[in-house]
Design a protein around this motif. Structure first.
Motif, mmCIF file in Angstrom:
data_model
loop_
_atom_site.group_PDB
_atom_site.id
_atom_site.type_symbol
_atom_site.label_atom_id
_atom_site.label_comp_id
_atom_site.label_asym_id
_atom_site.label_seq_id
_atom_site.Cartn_x
_atom_site.Cartn_y
_atom_site.Cartn_z
ATOM 1 N N LEU A 220 0.844 -1.182 0.000
ATOM 2 C CA LEU A 220 0.000 0.000 0.000
ATOM 3 C C LEU A 220 0.883 1.237 0.000
ATOM 4 C CD1 LEU A 220 -2.867 1.266 0.329
ATOM 5 C CD2 LEU A 220 -2.456 1.197 2.813
ATOM 6 N N VAL A 221 0.510 2.226 -0.778
ATOM 7 C CA VAL A 221 1.259 3.471 -0.886
ATOM 8 C C VAL A 221 0.389 4.616 -0.368
ATOM 9 C CG1 VAL A 221 2.445 5.096 -2.428
ATOM 10 C CG2 VAL A 221 2.567 2.630 -2.861
ATOM 11 N N THR A 222 0.927 5.418 0.538
ATOM 12 C CA THR A 222 0.205 6.592 1.014
ATOM 13 C C THR A 222 1.097 7.815 0.854
ATOM 14 O OG1 THR A 222 0.977 6.275 3.303
ATOM 15 C CG2 THR A 222 -1.121 5.260 2.676
ATOM 16 N N VAL A 223 0.461 8.957 0.608
ATOM 17 C CA VAL A 223 1.176 10.222 0.396
ATOM 18 C C VAL A 223 0.622 11.243 1.385
ATOM 19 C CG1 VAL A 223 1.774 12.022 -1.251
ATOM 20 C CG2 VAL A 223 1.479 9.664 -2.030
ATOM 21 N N SER A 224 1.521 11.952 2.069
ATOM 22 C CA SER A 224 1.072 12.947 3.043
ATOM 23 C C SER A 224 0.349 14.094 2.345
ATOM 24 C CB SER A 224 2.265 13.477 3.835
ATOM 25 O OG SER A 224 3.157 14.182 2.997
ATOM 26 N N PRO A 225 -0.545 14.778 3.038
ATOM 27 C CA PRO A 225 -1.287 15.884 2.417
ATOM 28 C C PRO A 225 -0.351 16.993 1.948
ATOM 29 C CG PRO A 225 -2.281 15.222 4.503
ATOM 30 C CD PRO A 225 -0.959 14.537 4.426
#
Length: 228
Positions: A220-225
């Protein structure tokens, strides 16, 4: 995450990976070696202060094995460090060269890890009627995305994948290498001309490593706001 790719010898073809360790420099062993001439310039597809255009380098690929890094070309395979490999490449390139590890001059260009999204490639494929094979861009990480060029908005933002945290650095400028047969990809349609006309020669994103660790295809890949 859709795919991972590593290039143990700079400018040669690389290898697909299911999982890989990442250290402060990038994917472990990525671009760790380079074909280097007596002036300290690296074999590449272009001439600059650091590079010398030696298109024969694209006839080879490199992969990591239990015995070391193996280079395979039209006439056979050799382990990096074997004098026969250096002699062979010197003959093919018409000048004395050696496959050497990174030393004072970094082999990475402007970032530790290169990233592109699937939506970006699909946009290029549809708009410009080209084969937008990510191997033509020599990226390390192919991400599943829904918005074209979204990865190019991640400068300064944290990108978490597996146990690794990256930080978006800068967009990647492109050169003639995107239109050279390499790494098993045979260019169908020219990429460089429309990139110059519509994208100021930029495509994909560099990121630096904030937290080393391990990444795997399917993570899973998440990107900070984005900062306000």
């Amino acid at each position: 995450m859709r795919a991972l790719r590593r290039y143990p010898v700079k400018s040669m073809g690389g290898e697909s990976l299911g999982t890989v360790d990442v250290d402060a420099r990038g994917l472990v062993l990525d671009r760790w070696y380079a074909v280097t001439d007596r002036e300290g310039c690296f074999a590449s597809g272009k001439d600059t202060r650091r590079f010398r255009r030696r298109d024969a380098v694209f006839d080879y690929r490199a992969a990591v094995s239990e015995s070391g890094v193996v280079v395979t070309g039209p006439e056979g395979s050799w382990l990096v460090g074997d004098e026969d490999l250096d002699h062979h490449l010197s003959r093919r390139m018409g000048t004395p060269v050696m496959v050497l590890p990174e030393a004072d001059v970094p082999h990475q260009d402007m970032g530790a890890v290169s990233v592109v999204g699937t939506a970006t490639l699909e946009w290029c494929r549809s708009r410009w009627d080209i084969d937008a094979d990510p191997r033509r861009l020599r990226v390390n990480v192919l991400l599943e995305t829904s918005e074209p060029f979204v990865e190019e908005t991640w400068a300064g933002r944290e990108i978490s994948l597996g146990s690794v945290t990256l930080v978006g650095a800068q967009r990647i400028p492109r050169c003639r290498m995107v239109d050279v047969a390499q790494d098993g990809a045979i260019p169908d349609g020219r990429w460089l001309k429309p990139l110059a006309a519509e994208r100021d020669m930029f495509l994909a994103m560099y990121a630096d490593v904030r937290t080393p660790g391990t990444v795997a295809v399917g993570d899973l890949v998440t990107v900070s706001p984005a900062p306000r």
